[in-house]
Design a protein around this motif. Structure first.
Motif, PDB file in Angstrom:
ATOM      1  N   ASP A 186       0.558  -1.075  -0.151  1.00 59.42           N
ATOM      2  CA  ASP A 186       0.012   0.077   0.116  1.00 59.42           C
ATOM      3  C   ASP A 186       0.793   1.386   0.042  1.00 59.42           C
ATOM      4  OD1 ASP A 186      -2.420  -1.377  -0.127  1.00 59.42           O
ATOM      5  OD2 ASP A 186      -2.472  -1.532   2.180  1.00 59.42           O
ATOM      6  N   GLU A 187       2.068   1.077  -0.023  1.00 59.00           N
ATOM      7  CA  GLU A 187       3.089   2.179  -0.282  1.00 59.00           C
ATOM      8  C   GLU A 187       3.426   2.635  -1.771  1.00 59.00           C
ATOM      9  OE1 GLU A 187       7.529   3.758   1.238  1.00 59.00           O
ATOM     10  OE2 GLU A 187       6.600   1.880   2.153  1.00 59.00           O
ATOM     11  N   ASN A 188       3.188   3.921  -2.137  1.00 57.48           N
ATOM     12  CA  ASN A 188       3.355   4.261  -3.508  1.00 57.48           C
ATOM     13  C   ASN A 188       5.180   4.418  -3.610  1.00 57.48           C
ATOM     14  OD1 ASN A 188       4.164   5.583  -5.904  1.00 57.48           O
ATOM     15  ND2 ASN A 188       2.164   6.416  -6.030  1.00 57.48           N
ATOM     16  N   LEU A 189       5.609   3.609  -4.435  1.00 61.76           N
ATOM     17  CA  LEU A 189       6.891   3.654  -4.659  1.00 61.76           C
ATOM     18  C   LEU A 189       7.432   4.407  -5.887  1.00 61.76           C
ATOM     19  CD1 LEU A 189       8.238   0.257  -3.526  1.00 61.76           C
ATOM     20  CD2 LEU A 189       8.140   2.334  -2.210  1.00 61.76           C
ATOM     21  N   GLY A 190       6.513   5.236  -6.548  1.00 62.15           N
ATOM     22  CA  GLY A 190       6.836   6.075  -7.670  1.00 62.15           C
ATOM     23  C   GLY A 190       5.808   5.517  -8.847  1.00 62.15           C
TER      24      GLY A 190
END
Length: 75
Positions: free
Chosen positions: A19-23
């Motif tokens: 759920d973390e945006n890495l780009g």
């Protein structure tokens, strides 16, 4: 080439880990070791398309789901 068509569909998709945006996927390379280029915090890193870095691609929601091994690629 059909693989180029498939890879071009990944451009502009969000790269997500837990759920973390890495780009956002911005480009790709082809050849023996194809890579997905990702822009993150004004920097770029590359995810190998061979291997198990990408868990799944959510075409509907425009997201590339990656696994924990990608964290080691972010500089």
């Amino acid at each position: 080439d059909s693989s180029d068509y498939i890879l071009s569909g990944l451009i502009d998709m969000e790269v997500i880990l837990n759920d973390e945006n890495l780009g956002v996927a911005t480009d790709y390379t082809t050849g023996a070791n194809p890579l997905l280029c990702v822009s993150y915090n004004n920097k770029q890193y590359y995810i190998p398309l061979n291997g198990d870095f990408i868990s799944s691609v959510d075409v509907v929601n425009h997201k590339i789901i990656v696994n924990d091994s990608v964290k080691g690629l972010i500089i």
